[in-house]
Scaffold this motif. Structure first.
Motif, PDB file in Angstrom:
ATOM      1  N   TYR A 193       0.852  -1.182   0.000  1.00 61.32           N
ATOM      2  CA  TYR A 193       0.000   0.000   0.000  1.00 61.32           C
ATOM      3  C   TYR A 193       0.891   1.236   0.000  1.00 61.32           C
ATOM      4  CZ  TYR A 193      -3.192   3.671   1.317  1.00 61.32           C
ATOM      5  OH  TYR A 193      -3.910   4.841   1.319  1.00 61.32           O
ATOM      6  N   GLY A 194       0.559   2.210  -0.818  1.00 68.49           N
ATOM      7  CA  GLY A 194       1.231   3.507  -0.808  1.00 68.49           C
ATOM      8  C   GLY A 194       2.736   3.453  -0.959  1.00 68.49           C
ATOM      9  N   GLY A 195       3.234   2.547  -1.772  1.00 67.96           N
ATOM     10  CA  GLY A 195       4.663   2.438  -1.987  1.00 67.96           C
ATOM     11  C   GLY A 195       5.389   1.611  -0.936  1.00 67.96           C
ATOM     12  N   LYS A 196       4.675   1.097   0.049  1.00 68.05           N
ATOM     13  CA  LYS A 196       5.268   0.248   1.080  1.00 68.05           C
ATOM     14  C   LYS A 196       4.860  -1.196   0.820  1.00 68.05           C
ATOM     15  CE  LYS A 196       4.830   3.786   4.680  1.00 68.05           C
ATOM     16  NZ  LYS A 196       4.218   4.062   5.996  1.00 68.05           N
ATOM     17  N   THR A 197       5.748  -2.116   1.124  1.00 70.60           N
ATOM     18  CA  THR A 197       5.466  -3.544   0.993  1.00 70.60           C
ATOM     19  C   THR A 197       5.575  -4.155   2.384  1.00 70.60           C
ATOM     20  OG1 THR A 197       6.470  -3.480  -1.197  1.00 70.60           O
ATOM     21  CG2 THR A 197       6.101  -5.655  -0.227  1.00 70.60           C
ATOM     22  N   TYR A 198       4.621  -5.009   2.744  1.00 73.22           N
ATOM     23  CA  TYR A 198       4.541  -5.561   4.093  1.00 73.22           C
ATOM     24  C   TYR A 198       4.827  -7.051   4.095  1.00 73.22           C
ATOM     25  CZ  TYR A 198       2.282  -1.098   4.833  1.00 73.22           C
ATOM     26  OH  TYR A 198       2.017   0.241   4.870  1.00 73.22           O
ATOM     27  N   PHE A 199       5.606  -7.486   5.089  1.00 77.85           N
ATOM     28  CA  PHE A 199       5.974  -8.889   5.264  1.00 77.85           C
ATOM     29  C   PHE A 199       5.776  -9.295   6.717  1.00 77.85           C
ATOM     30  CE2 PHE A 199       8.437  -7.407   1.677  1.00 77.85           C
ATOM     31  CZ  PHE A 199       8.392  -8.465   0.789  1.00 77.85           C
ATOM     32  N   ARG A 200       5.404 -10.551   6.939  1.00 73.82           N
ATOM     33  CA  ARG A 200       5.361 -11.122   8.284  1.00 73.82           C
ATOM     34  C   ARG A 200       6.591 -12.003   8.452  1.00 73.82           C
ATOM     35  NH1 ARG A 200       0.841 -14.286   8.246  1.00 73.82           N
ATOM     36  NH2 ARG A 200       2.078 -16.032   7.561  1.00 73.82           N
ATOM     37  N   ALA A 201       7.284 -11.837   9.577  1.00 76.38           N
ATOM     38  CA  ALA A 201       8.407 -12.725   9.877  1.00 76.38           C
ATOM     39  C   ALA A 201       7.822 -14.098  10.203  1.00 76.38           C
ATOM     40  CB  ALA A 201       9.220 -12.186  11.041  1.00 76.38           C
ATOM     41  N   GLU A 202       8.317 -15.125   9.559  1.00 74.10           N
ATOM     42  CA  GLU A 202       7.764 -16.471   9.688  1.00 74.10           C
ATOM     43  C   GLU A 202       8.100 -17.177  10.991  1.00 74.10           C
ATOM     44  OE1 GLU A 202       5.620 -18.702   8.106  1.00 74.10           O
ATOM     45  OE2 GLU A 202       5.065 -16.776   7.306  1.00 74.10           O
ATOM     46  N   GLU A 203       8.959 -16.594  11.797  1.00 76.40           N
ATOM     47  CA  GLU A 203       9.279 -17.229  13.063  1.00 76.40           C
ATOM     48  C   GLU A 203       8.101 -17.072  14.015  1.00 76.40           C
ATOM     49  OE1 GLU A 203      13.060 -16.142  14.661  1.00 76.40           O
ATOM     50  OE2 GLU A 203      13.957 -16.038  12.674  1.00 76.40           O
ATOM     51  N   THR A 204       8.245 -17.602  15.212  1.00 75.89           N
ATOM     52  CA  THR A 204       7.190 -17.479  16.207  1.00 75.89           C
ATOM     53  C   THR A 204       7.018 -16.026  16.610  1.00 75.89           C
ATOM     54  OG1 THR A 204       8.795 -17.853  17.963  1.00 75.89           O
ATOM     55  CG2 THR A 204       7.646 -19.795  17.097  1.00 75.89           C
ATOM     56  N   THR A 205       6.024 -15.759  17.423  1.00 76.10           N
ATOM     57  CA  THR A 205       5.806 -14.404  17.909  1.00 76.10           C
ATOM     58  C   THR A 205       7.028 -13.938  18.705  1.00 76.10           C
ATOM     59  OG1 THR A 205       4.722 -15.249  19.901  1.00 76.10           O
ATOM     60  CG2 THR A 205       3.298 -14.684  18.011  1.00 76.10           C
ATOM     61  N   ALA A 206       7.127 -12.629  18.869  1.00 79.19           N
ATOM     62  CA  ALA A 206       8.287 -12.069  19.561  1.00 79.19           C
ATOM     63  C   ALA A 206       7.894 -10.776  20.259  1.00 79.19           C
ATOM     64  CB  ALA A 206       9.411 -11.795  18.562  1.00 79.19           C
ATOM     65  N   ASN A 207       8.728 -10.350  21.198  1.00 81.17           N
ATOM     66  CA  ASN A 207       8.482  -9.063  21.847  1.00 81.17           C
ATOM     67  C   ASN A 207       8.886  -7.934  20.891  1.00 81.17           C
ATOM     68  OD1 ASN A 207      11.303  -8.527  22.121  1.00 81.17           O
ATOM     69  ND2 ASN A 207      11.348  -9.638  24.060  1.00 81.17           N
ATOM     70  N   PHE A 208       8.648  -6.691  21.305  1.00 75.57           N
ATOM     71  CA  PHE A 208       8.887  -5.540  20.445  1.00 75.57           C
ATOM     72  C   PHE A 208      10.348  -5.439  20.001  1.00 75.57           C
ATOM     73  CE2 PHE A 208      10.053  -1.065  19.912  1.00 75.57           C
ATOM     74  CZ  PHE A 208       9.145  -0.663  18.956  1.00 75.57           C
ATOM     75  N   ALA A 209      11.280  -5.546  20.947  1.00 71.90           N
ATOM     76  CA  ALA A 209      12.702  -5.392  20.623  1.00 71.90           C
ATOM     77  C   ALA A 209      13.171  -6.460  19.636  1.00 71.90           C
ATOM     78  CB  ALA A 209      13.544  -5.429  21.894  1.00 71.90           C
ATOM     79  N   THR A 210      12.751  -7.705  19.840  1.00 76.80           N
ATOM     80  CA  THR A 210      13.142  -8.786  18.933  1.00 76.80           C
ATOM     81  C   THR A 210      12.519  -8.584  17.558  1.00 76.80           C
ATOM     82  OG1 THR A 210      13.400 -10.311  20.784  1.00 76.80           O
ATOM     83  CG2 THR A 210      13.110 -11.298  18.603  1.00 76.80           C
ATOM     84  N   SER A 211      11.266  -8.153  17.519  1.00 74.16           N
ATOM     85  CA  SER A 211      10.601  -7.895  16.236  1.00 74.16           C
ATOM     86  C   SER A 211      11.315  -6.798  15.464  1.00 74.16           C
ATOM     87  CB  SER A 211       9.138  -7.518  16.463  1.00 74.16           C
ATOM     88  OG  SER A 211       8.409  -8.629  16.924  1.00 74.16           O
ATOM     89  N   LYS A 212      11.714  -5.755  16.166  1.00 71.34           N
ATOM     90  CA  LYS A 212      12.442  -4.654  15.536  1.00 71.34           C
ATOM     91  C   LYS A 212      13.758  -5.154  14.932  1.00 71.34           C
ATOM     92  CE  LYS A 212      13.691   0.075  16.778  1.00 71.34           C
ATOM     93  NZ  LYS A 212      13.733   1.042  17.879  1.00 71.34           N
ATOM     94  N   THR A 213      14.451  -6.024  15.662  1.00 73.20           N
ATOM     95  CA  THR A 213      15.706  -6.600  15.182  1.00 73.20           C
ATOM     96  C   THR A 213      15.473  -7.510  13.984  1.00 73.20           C
ATOM     97  OG1 THR A 213      16.668  -6.473  17.383  1.00 73.20           O
ATOM     98  CG2 THR A 213      17.683  -8.035  15.851  1.00 73.20           C
ATOM     99  N   ARG A 214      14.396  -8.296  14.001  1.00 74.24           N
ATOM    100  CA  ARG A 214      14.086  -9.179  12.871  1.00 74.24           C
ATOM    101  C   ARG A 214      13.930  -8.365  11.593  1.00 74.24           C
ATOM    102  NH1 ARG A 214       9.530 -13.313  15.338  1.00 74.24           N
ATOM    103  NH2 ARG A 214      10.981 -14.601  16.506  1.00 74.24           N
ATOM    104  N   CYS A 215      13.205  -7.270  11.671  1.00 73.80           N
ATOM    105  CA  CYS A 215      13.004  -6.440  10.473  1.00 73.80           C
ATOM    106  C   CYS A 215      14.317  -5.813  10.023  1.00 73.80           C
ATOM    107  CB  CYS A 215      11.967  -5.357  10.747  1.00 73.80           C
ATOM    108  SG  CYS A 215      10.300  -5.978  11.006  1.00 73.80           S
ATOM    109  N   SER A 216      15.053  -5.225  10.950  1.00 75.41           N
ATOM    110  CA  SER A 216      16.288  -4.542  10.553  1.00 75.41           C
ATOM    111  C   SER A 216      17.318  -5.521   9.996  1.00 75.41           C
ATOM    112  CB  SER A 216      16.875  -3.734  11.711  1.00 75.41           C
ATOM    113  OG  SER A 216      17.290  -4.569  12.759  1.00 75.41           O
ATOM    114  N   SER A 217      17.293  -6.777  10.451  1.00 74.52           N
ATOM    115  CA  SER A 217      18.238  -7.763   9.918  1.00 74.52           C
ATOM    116  C   SER A 217      17.944  -8.091   8.458  1.00 74.52           C
ATOM    117  CB  SER A 217      18.223  -9.047  10.760  1.00 74.52           C
ATOM    118  OG  SER A 217      17.048  -9.800  10.508  1.00 74.52           O
TER     119      SER A 217
END
Length: 146
Positions: free
Chosen positions: A43-67
């Motif tokens: 949407y609007g020039g952005k593409t969205y992905f879900r990390a396929e690993e299990t759920t995670a807290n905020f800090a871990t999720s942020k690291t998953r995306c930046s990696s």
């Protein structure tokens, strides 16, 4: 020089694969590591992905995306929020919203200019077309965007 061209070619192919918007719910290989990502939509020039690993807290999720060279979802308009609602359904995903507190001394109303450690701040997640807050230590799905 041939080795440099091969590297550039390989990087170009990787970028083309991600930028070409795969079919919704298809799995693509992330950039710098072995994290698998599921394409959810765009949407609007952005593409969205879900990390396929299990759920995670905020800090871990942020690291998953930046990696993977991405960021946690950064939702700027009500139109984007509405579009994401149709893409995401009723799953809870982390966004990049987090509580940034400023403290004041109640006796003088002056700012507390010394570091304050927050025990468990709140962060923002998206669920069923609304933005909500919860403790950042909660485990939710990771929503990355390009």
């Amino acid at each position: 020089m041939w080795r440099e061209l091969q590297l550039i070619f390989l990087l170009g192919v990787g970028i083309t694969c991600v930028a070409g918007n795969p079919a919704p719910n298809s799995t693509v290989q992330g950039g710098g590591s072995t994290l698998a990502l599921t394409y959810l939509g765009a949407y609007g020039g952005k593409t969205y992905f879900r990390a396929e690993e299990t759920t995670a807290n905020f800090a871990t999720s942020k690291t998953r995306c930046s990696s993977q060279g991405m960021i946690l979802a950064d939702i700027r308009t009500s139109q984007e929020l509405s579009a994401l609602n149709s893409i995401l359904g009723s799953t809870q995903y982390w966004t990049s919203g987090e509580q940034v507190s400023s403290y004041r001394w109640s006796t003088t109303n002056g700012p507390v200019d010394l570091p304050v450690t927050m025990a468990d701040p709140t962060c923002v997640y998206i669920y069923a077309g609304t933005l909500r807050n919860v403790r950042c230590s909660t485990n939710l799905q990771t929503l990355c965007q390009t």
